[in-house]
Enzyme design. Structure first.
Site, short mmCIF file in Angstrom:
data_model
loop_
_atom_site.label_atom_id
_atom_site.label_comp_id
_atom_site.label_asym_id
_atom_site.label_seq_id
_atom_site.Cartn_x
_atom_site.Cartn_y
_atom_site.Cartn_z
N ARG A 191 -1.00 6.27 -1.61
CA ARG A 191 -2.27 6.96 -1.37
C ARG A 191 -3.45 6.12 -1.86
O ARG A 191 -3.37 5.43 -2.88
CB ARG A 191 -2.27 8.33 -2.05
N SER A 242 -3.37 16.17 -1.54
CA SER A 242 -2.78 15.46 -0.40
C SER A 242 -1.96 16.41 0.45
O SER A 242 -1.19 17.23 -0.08
CB SER A 242 -1.90 14.31 -0.90
N GLU A 243 -2.12 16.30 1.74
CA GLU A 243 -1.44 17.17 2.69
C GLU A 243 0.07 17.19 2.45
O GLU A 243 0.69 16.16 2.20
CB GLU A 243 -1.71 16.67 4.10
N CYS A 244 0.65 18.37 2.52
CA CYS A 244 2.11 18.52 2.40
C CYS A 244 2.52 19.65 3.34
O CYS A 244 2.45 20.83 2.97
CB CYS A 244 2.51 18.85 0.96
N GLN A 265 0.28 24.62 -6.06
CA GLN A 265 -0.90 23.95 -6.59
C GLN A 265 -2.11 24.18 -5.69
O GLN A 265 -3.23 24.38 -6.17
CB GLN A 265 -0.64 22.45 -6.73
N GLY A 298 3.34 12.98 2.15
CA GLY A 298 4.42 12.26 1.48
C GLY A 298 3.94 11.11 0.61
O GLY A 298 4.53 10.03 0.61
N ARG A 299 2.86 11.33 -0.13
CA ARG A 299 2.25 10.27 -0.95
C ARG A 299 1.90 9.06 -0.07
O ARG A 299 2.04 7.90 -0.48
CB ARG A 299 3.13 9.85 -2.13
N LYS A 347 -4.71 9.34 -9.98
CA LYS A 347 -5.79 9.91 -9.18
C LYS A 347 -7.12 9.76 -9.92
O LYS A 347 -8.13 9.33 -9.34
CB LYS A 347 -5.49 11.39 -8.90
N ASP A 349 3.88 5.16 -4.35
CA ASP A 349 2.77 6.03 -3.98
C ASP A 349 1.76 5.18 -3.21
O ASP A 349 1.16 4.26 -3.77
CB ASP A 349 2.13 6.62 -5.24
#
Length: 618
Positions: free
Chosen positions: A151, A76-78, A94, A116-117, A177, A149
């Protein structure tokens, strides 16, 4: 709550996504690692977002062969971690790890635009502000009105099917996940754990992921960057040794809460202390030690306390006890220091046990308390009495009964549990007369030339508690400063405590108390012999100011911690907050006999007035 898509909730024909574009992109990371990826975009993704799939390594051959499933990371984008290198999370490391691992085996990295989840960048930063006030990463999301979360991995399942990868090896520590992808029809052949990228800044974040959502994270084995291993025979010198222990501080801070929960030091902490040569500081060169002086020892303990008081306390005593073993006769030293090994030994004299002579040695009995470091030791040094004469017995820990008795409000990580023996046999060579062992002409002084081998044992013992108190106060002041300068949202605007006159005054008082503690500490150290000088103990005229300065240093340190804690708001009272732990640790320190203020003031007053001291061990 975590968003999980169950099979019953799926549309009967979840529409297929199709590949929109494919382009080869060369990748290069800040550490120099480079590879290339075939980046794919898609039509028809369930959430309509611009997610990416990076095909890496020999992915086509892996799919063609079909023998092994491709390695897949759903990332996931961060922006803060992936782009700016923020250490508040482990996302950047990671991502970097995943690209290399997948390239090596062939597979896919799915880059999902779920910042951000799933709550978005701005909300994530708002959550950071709440985390600074004491909430964990999940409670912060809930406080903002979001789920823990948010997502959803439906688009990830579509992308994997579009490239023909309905069977995968999933690179992830996140059980949700795997559960969501399985529910979406992706066959998870294996879940491969990622590395644990621990830092001081993300330790609470990772612990929350482990404890709240079951992430497979072994934080006690995690890899905070360690200094290079110390060579046993190479003494680093005063400044070199302090540099080594200073490098340990971030990791100690990251694991301080874990040490408190375990009620002993984490195994990785003990290993880092060994690797840095901490336990060798005082031991003579002849047994593989560094032969450094009391000043280096005291300062090293103080620096360690800036990371974790329990670690500093434990390391200080185990280091001193290795030096004590070097005062024993040759037969014992050849046994405990075999092959350059630096022995770890707990020592306790409270209360004194009993001994009686038996053929070949002695039988000892007793119940001893406060054996700091016993959870990591191979040996125990126990005080016993025979016909009114005090002796010290050296006993393998395995021969003793260990009692789980260390349930305290502070210094919990020291694991200072109780020991018991009933008629335990101790060979004659492992029993020493206390007066001979503590005297300047101890048996070890005939074997080693190091000046410190002649020093009274109380000199070093008296340094540990005030060193830990001063180092803890220095850490508390750093935490307080950060708290005051941090911006917080209040009534639609951002404010900070540092702009309050009262907060400025409190910080000035706390800083002044730390300076007072440091000045008293340095005054005490200045009375000790310099490195390499002969040390037969302080003359009586200096013993009073030495002990007085140490006691006043600890008192000033406690006052600094009180001021910092009192001005840090309600969040400070969370058990996980470092200031809360420091306050409890220092409270226990000030109750240690070496800092008992009443007898110290009495004897110091006598000494400063030119009167004879009435306590021999003072």
């Amino acid at each position: 709550m975590t968003a999980v898509v169950h099979p019953a909730a799926l549309p009967a024909d979840l529409r297929a996504a199709t590949i929109r574009t494919r382009v080869t992109v060369p990748l290069r990371f800040p550490d120099g690692y480079s590879t290339s990826a075939e980046v794919m975009t898609f039509h028809g993704l369930a959430d309509g977002r611009e997610h990416l799939l990076l095909a890496l390594g020999g992915w086509e051959q892996v799919l063609l062969d079909g023998a092994a499933a491709p390695l897949v990371r759903v990332h996931s984008e961060c922006m803060t971690g992936d782009v700016f290198g923020s250490e508040r999370c482990d996302c950047g490391p990671q991502l970097r790890e995943a690209v290399e691992d997948i390239t090596a085996t062939g597979g896919f990295l799915l880059y999902l635009r779920q910042e951000g989840r799933g709550i978005g960048l701005y909300s994530k930063l708002d959550a950071y502000a709440l985390q600074d006030q004491g909430l964990d990463t999940y409670d912060a999301n809930l406080a903002l009105g979001h789920g823990e979360d948010e997502r959803d991995y439906a688009a990830a399942a579509q992308m994997l099917r579009a490239v023909g990868a309905a069977r995968v090896r999933l690179l992830s520590n996140n059980p949700d996940k795997a559960a969501q992808l399985t529910a979406l029809g992706i066959d998870i052949e294996e879940q491969v754990a990622t590395g644990v990228h621990l830092s001081e800044a993300n330790s609470r974040y990772l612990a929350a992921k482990r404890d709240r959502t079951g992430h497979t994270l072994q934080l006690s084995r995690a890899g905070v960057v360690r200094p290079a291993k110390a060579a046993a025979g190479k003494a680093p010198g005063h400044s070199g040794m302090l540099a080594r222990v200073d490098a340990l501080v971030p990791g100690l801070r990251a694991r301080a809460e874990e040490a408190e929960q375990l009620r002993r030091l984490p195994a990785v902490t003990v290993q880092e202390l060994q690797d840095a040569g901490v336990f060798r500081i005082l031991a003579p060169a002849g047994v593989g030690g560094y032969g450094l002086g009391a000043q280096s020892y005291g300062e090293a303990v103080r620096v360690l306390a800036r990371g974790c008081a329990s670690t500093a306390w434990t390391a200080g005593h185990l280091t001193e006890h290795a030096w004590m073993l070097a005062r024993w006769p040759r037969e014992v030293q050849e046994e405990v220091f075999a092959n350059g090994h630096m022995p770890l030994a707990a020592a306790t004299s409270a209360p004194v046990g009993s001994a009686r002579k038996v053929p070949g040695g002695y039988a000892i009995s007793g119940h001893w308390s406060f054996a700091s470091g016993v959870m990591h030791s191979q040996w125990a040094l126990l005080a016993v009495q025979l016909d009114g004469v005090r002796l010290q017995a050296l006993v393998p820990n395995a021969d003793l009964q260990l009692l789980d008795a260390w349930h305290t409000d502070g210094l919990r990580g020291t694991g200072s549990n109780d020991l018991r023996a009933d008629g335990l046999f101790v060979p004659g060579h492992r029993m020493m007369d206390w007066a001979q062992l503590t005297g300047p002409d101890n048996p070890g002084s005939l074997l080693h030339r190091d000046p410190l081998i002649h020093a009274p044992m109380t000199t070093l013992l008296n340094l540990v508690a005030p060193a830990v108190a001063v180092g803890s106060a220095e850490y508390a002041l750093d935490l307080f400063r950060h708290q005051l300068l941090m911006h917080k949202e209040r009534n639609g605007s951002f404010v900070r405590q540092a702009d309050s006159v009262l907060a400025q005054a409190r910080y000035a008082r706390a800083a002044g108390a730390v300076s007072t503690a440091q000045l008293h500490w340095q005054a005490a150290l200045s009375l000790l012999p310099s490195e390499g000088q002969a040390d037969a103990g302080l003359p009586e005229a200096q013993r009073a100011p030495f002990r007085l300065s140490l006691a006043l240093a600890a008192e000033a340190a406690q006052e600094a911690v009180r001021l910092a804690a009192g001005g840090s708001g309600g969040s400070m009272h969370r058990l996980s907050h470092p200031l809360q732990r420091i306050q409890r640790d220092v409270g226990v320190l000030l109750n240690h006999p070496t800092l008992g203020i009443d007898p110290i003031l009495e004897q110091a007053g006598r000494g400063l007035l030119g009167l004879e001291l009435t306590m021999r061990s003072f």
